[in-house]
Design an enzyme around this catalytic site. Structure first.
Site, PDB file in Angstrom:
ATOM      1  N   CYS A 385      78.261  18.358  55.705  1.00  0.00           N
ATOM      2  CA  CYS A 385      77.067  17.577  56.031  1.00  0.00           C
ATOM      3  C   CYS A 385      75.869  18.499  56.236  1.00  0.00           C
ATOM      4  CB  CYS A 385      77.352  16.648  57.215  1.00  0.00           C
ATOM      5  SG  CYS A 385      76.312  15.179  57.169  1.00  0.00           S
ATOM      6  N   HIS A 511      82.061  13.810  55.474  1.00  0.00           N
ATOM      7  CA  HIS A 511      82.885  14.457  56.500  1.00  0.00           C
ATOM      8  C   HIS A 511      84.368  14.359  56.124  1.00  0.00           C
ATOM      9  CE1 HIS A 511      79.775  14.953  59.695  1.00  0.00           C
ATOM     10  NE2 HIS A 511      79.192  14.012  58.975  1.00  0.00           N
ATOM     11  N   GLU A 513      86.746  15.898  57.314  1.00  0.00           N
ATOM     12  CA  GLU A 513      87.595  16.066  58.503  1.00  0.00           C
ATOM     13  C   GLU A 513      88.056  14.733  59.099  1.00  0.00           C
ATOM     14  OE1 GLU A 513      84.354  16.624  58.351  1.00  0.00           O
ATOM     15  OE2 GLU A 513      83.311  16.278  60.246  1.00  0.00           O
TER      16      GLU A 513
HETATM   17  N1  GLN Z   1      71.180  16.020  60.382  1.00  0.00           N
HETATM   18  C1  GLN Z   1      71.653  15.824  59.046  1.00  0.00           C
HETATM   19  C2  GLN Z   1      71.325  14.443  58.539  1.00  0.00           C
HETATM   20  O1  GLN Z   1      71.088  13.547  59.301  1.00  0.00           O
HETATM   21  C3  GLN Z   1      73.126  16.096  58.928  1.00  0.00           C
HETATM   22  C4  GLN Z   1      73.994  15.169  59.720  1.00  0.00           C
HETATM   23  C5  GLN Z   1      75.386  15.669  59.917  1.00  0.00           C
HETATM   24  O2  GLN Z   1      75.656  16.871  59.798  1.00  0.00           O
HETATM   25  N2  GLN Z   1      76.304  14.791  60.277  1.00  0.00           N
HETATM   26  O3  GLN Z   1      71.309  14.215  57.344  1.00  0.00           O
END
Ligand code: GLN
Length: 535
Positions: A385, A511, A513
């Site tokens: 992310c 994600h 994970e």
């Molecule tokens: N802050 C980033 C976004 O909102 C990444 C979010 C995250 O890592 N879950 O796109």
């Protein structure tokens, strides 16, 4: 009340952090392995509508379900142990309960009535517990009550449990109470008084626990078990020892030794059906406890003081390590500590780095320095992310020469917004539950690294973000060697980037994970570890 679903409530006493989630998940795992369909629900007594708005320092990781619910990290344990999906219905907070009662009041649903904690709040709690049993038809619903008995804020939940026990009647529900039996080194004794007091609190609230699980660092003698049984009014085989173990994945086997599943089934008047089928689980545990090799991996993030903030990533590495018969030594590195002159030293002994998810600009420069270092030194890299977004920013700055490249999350007026707010996010002002959340499909480019990692073209992964790779920079990135190898087929959003010329360099907007389980370790983590150990 007519029901075929049986309900198990898990409460906790004496202190928090005794591992109710793990005990619930272990019991569920044992029942499931005997052929029952089981789900686990967590009721949290705080007033946030969901934990999505909580800082990870407050409450650890926010776990995201397939249906896009932002939930308590215990749901991650439930999924990892049961290998089944949970949903929004599996996590309810007091905030959500109050919100729906108040919404109903405003709509006029209670017209003429005084709206009160009892019966309106307790009815709403009961409705949400029963919903899982009746709508989704599970044989057993295990409901974990967050907090510790005696807390003021969990009183409505305890009252709802009391009422449900009464209404369900007979052998249709039971209460498992988890407490601590502390060892006093000076006296050389285990002490049962805190457990007795905690059961008294439950009794004051009208609940006689049916099973007691006693968390302890020393084995309990028969005498202690008998004493607890006598003073707490439970049968002696319903006093279960939960000794500290080196890994949470051992708990189901210890609970099986203690016959927790058999006691629960007997009390619920359900047949044992068959012996628990735990062959794969036992093999996995054996690999966790007896690895053939070790590898150092560094997780670069900013919530590193509280490992719970990265719970699912940590557990994914336990699964991926076992799949490679390898112990993953995961070092947490706070990105705020990283600078140009110490990066080589800080990452000297690491065989792979993960740049973690996150929000806001604090610590971002250290992450970019770490990405540059592993990209230039051909060290396996997994960006998750925000970690993927950092990989794109670093590449744009140092390879494309766009020195001002940034995410508009960090610099709203950057000359090169390589990461930008998603179209659908523009104009959203409310913070709660408004990110791009939950499962989305993704199509992988044939012959890419991720294609061979997943072994298929169509995948689905869970998301939690507002920003995306800005497609107007995609061809520039691709020409320079950073390929977009996973694309959302509906929105054309780039979900994966990789550098094919690098040993193993993958950034994912989703994600992975959240989907790694004991029975299904996630292919990205497994392959990343394989690359890190040089196989
Ligand atoms: N802050 C980033 C976004 O909102 C990444 C979010 C995250 O890592 N879950 O796109």
């Amino acid at each position: 009340m007519e029901t075929t679903t049986k309900y198990v409530f898990v409460t906790g006493g004496v202190t928090s952090s005794l591992g109710k989630g793990i005990i619930s998940a272990s019991l569920a795992r044992l029942l499931q392995s005997r052929g029952y369909s089981v789900t686990i629900q967590k009721l949290d007594p705080y007033l946030n509508v969901d934990p999505g708005t909580l800082n990870p320092y407050e409450h650890g990781e926010c776990f995201v379900t397939e249906d896009g619910a932002e939930t308590d990290l215990d749901l991650g344990h439930y999924e990892r142990f049961l290998n089944t999906f949970t949903s929004q219905a599996n996590n309810v907070t007091s905030g959500r309960i109050y919100q729906s009662v108040i919404n109903k009041e405003r709509k006029g649903d209670y017209l003429g009535k005084t709206v009160q904690t009892i019966p309106h709040i307790t009815d709403e709690i009961k409705r949400r517990v029963k919903f899982l049993g009746t709508k989704q038809k599970f044989d057993v619903v295990i409901t974990e009550i967050g907090g510790t008995v005696g807390d003021m804020e969990s009183l409505p939940y305890i009252e709802a449990v009391r009422q449900m026990k009464y209404e369900l009647g007979g052998n249709n529900s039971l209460v498992v109470h988890l407490t601590l039996v502390p060892y006093l080194a000076a006296a050389g004794e285990l002490k049962t008084k805190p457990t007795q007091h905690s059961v008294k609190i439950l009794l004051e609230n009208g609940i006689q626990p049916d099973v007691l699980v006693l968390r302890t660092e020393k084995s309990l003698s028969i005498d202690i078990r008998k004493k607890v049984a006598l003073f707490c009014n439970v049968e002696s085989d319903a006093v279960v020892e939960s000794l500290d173990v080196s890994t949470i994945y051992e708990v189901p086997l210890r609970m099986k030794d203690e016959k927790l599943d058999q006691t629960v089934l007997r009390k619920l008047d359900l047949p044992l059906k068959k012996d628990p089928e735990l062959k794969i689980w036992t093999e996995f545990l054996d690999k966790v406890k007896n690895p053939k090799k070790e590898v150092n991996i560094t997780l670069v993030g900013k919530y590193t003081e509280l490992p719970d903030a990265y719970k699912s990533i940590i557990e994914s590495f336990v699964h991926a390590g076992a799949a490679n018969e390898c112990k993953v030594r995961l070092k947490m590195l706070n990105s705020e500590r990283i600078n140009e002159s110490n990066v080589a030293e800080l990452l000297a002994d690491t065989k792979g780095i993960v740049v973690a998810p996150g929000f806001g600009s604090r610590g971002i420069e250290g992450k970019l320095i770490a990405v540059k270092y592993v990209r230039e030194n051909n060290i396996p890299f997994l960006g998750i992310c925000l970690g993927m977004q950092c990989a794109v920013i670093e590449f744009a700055r140092n390879i494309l020469g766009l020195t001002e490249a940034n995410s508009t999350e960090m610099d709203r007026h950057t000359a090169h917004p390589v990461i930008d707010l998603m179209e659908g996010q523009k104009g959203i002002v409310e913070k709660g539950g408004t990110m791009r959340l939950g499962a989305y499909p993704c199509k992988l480019t044939k012959k890419s690294r991720v294609h061979s990692t997943y072994g298929k073209e169509d995948i689905s992964e869970r998301h939690r973000h507002r920003y995306e790779l800005n497609n107007s920079y995609r061809s520039l990135l691709e020409e320079a060697g950073m390929k977009a190898t996973g694309i959302n087929p509906d929105s054309q959003l780039v979900e994966i980037v990789e550098i094919p010329s690098h040993k193993w360099f993958v950034g994912v907007q989703f994600h992975p994970e959240y989907k790694s389980t004991v029975l299904n370790p996630h292919p990205l983590f497994v392959d990343f570890i394989k690359a890190a150990i040089g196989e």
